[in-house]
Design a protein around this motif. Structure first.
Motif, PDB file in Angstrom:
ATOM      1  N   ARG A 254       0.848  -1.191   0.000  1.00 32.37           N
ATOM      2  CA  ARG A 254       0.000   0.000   0.000  1.00 32.37           C
ATOM      3  C   ARG A 254       0.886   1.243   0.000  1.00 32.37           C
ATOM      4  O   ARG A 254       1.894   1.303   0.697  1.00 32.37           O
ATOM      5  N   VAL A 255       0.489   2.219  -0.788  1.00 32.88           N
ATOM      6  CA  VAL A 255       1.210   3.485  -0.849  1.00 32.88           C
ATOM      7  C   VAL A 255       0.576   4.434   0.152  1.00 32.88           C
ATOM      8  O   VAL A 255      -0.655   4.506   0.255  1.00 32.88           O
ATOM      9  N   GLU A 256       1.417   5.133   0.873  1.00 30.73           N
ATOM     10  CA  GLU A 256       0.893   6.071   1.872  1.00 30.73           C
ATOM     11  C   GLU A 256       0.101   7.174   1.180  1.00 30.73           C
ATOM     12  O   GLU A 256       0.464   7.655   0.111  1.00 30.73           O
ATOM     13  N   GLU A 257      -0.997   7.566   1.805  1.00 31.15           N
ATOM     14  CA  GLU A 257      -1.889   8.577   1.216  1.00 31.15           C
ATOM     15  C   GLU A 257      -1.170   9.910   1.023  1.00 31.15           C
ATOM     16  O   GLU A 257      -1.413  10.620   0.042  1.00 31.15           O
ATOM     17  N   ALA A 258      -0.272  10.268   1.933  1.00 31.28           N
ATOM     18  CA  ALA A 258       0.454  11.541   1.815  1.00 31.28           C
ATOM     19  C   ALA A 258       1.336  11.550   0.565  1.00 31.28           C
ATOM     20  O   ALA A 258       1.468  12.582  -0.102  1.00 31.28           O
ATOM     21  N   LYS A 259       1.920  10.403   0.233  1.00 35.92           N
ATOM     22  CA  LYS A 259       2.759  10.335  -0.968  1.00 35.92           C
ATOM     23  C   LYS A 259       1.924  10.466  -2.230  1.00 35.92           C
ATOM     24  O   LYS A 259       2.363  11.080  -3.207  1.00 35.92           O
TER      25      LYS A 259
END
Length: 48
Positions: free
Chosen positions: A10-15
């Motif tokens: 999962r990719v962090e939402e901030a990124k």
């Protein structure tokens, strides 16, 4: 044989938000470049 399940990380939402803002800024920069070229005939107005 082992039963392996592969999950995509999962990719962090901030990124994700940062990359979208970066793409938006790049798009605005390209539009400004084209607009400056169309109005002045120079890629960077003020430089020869």
């Amino acid at each position: 044989m082992k039963n392996q399940t592969t999950e995509t990380p999962r990719v962090e939402e901030a990124k994700v938000i940062a990359e979208r803002l970066n793409g938006l800024a790049a798009s605005i920069g390209c539009l400004a470049l084209v607009g400056a070229y169309l109005t002045t005939g120079q890629i960077i107005p003020g430089f020869v």
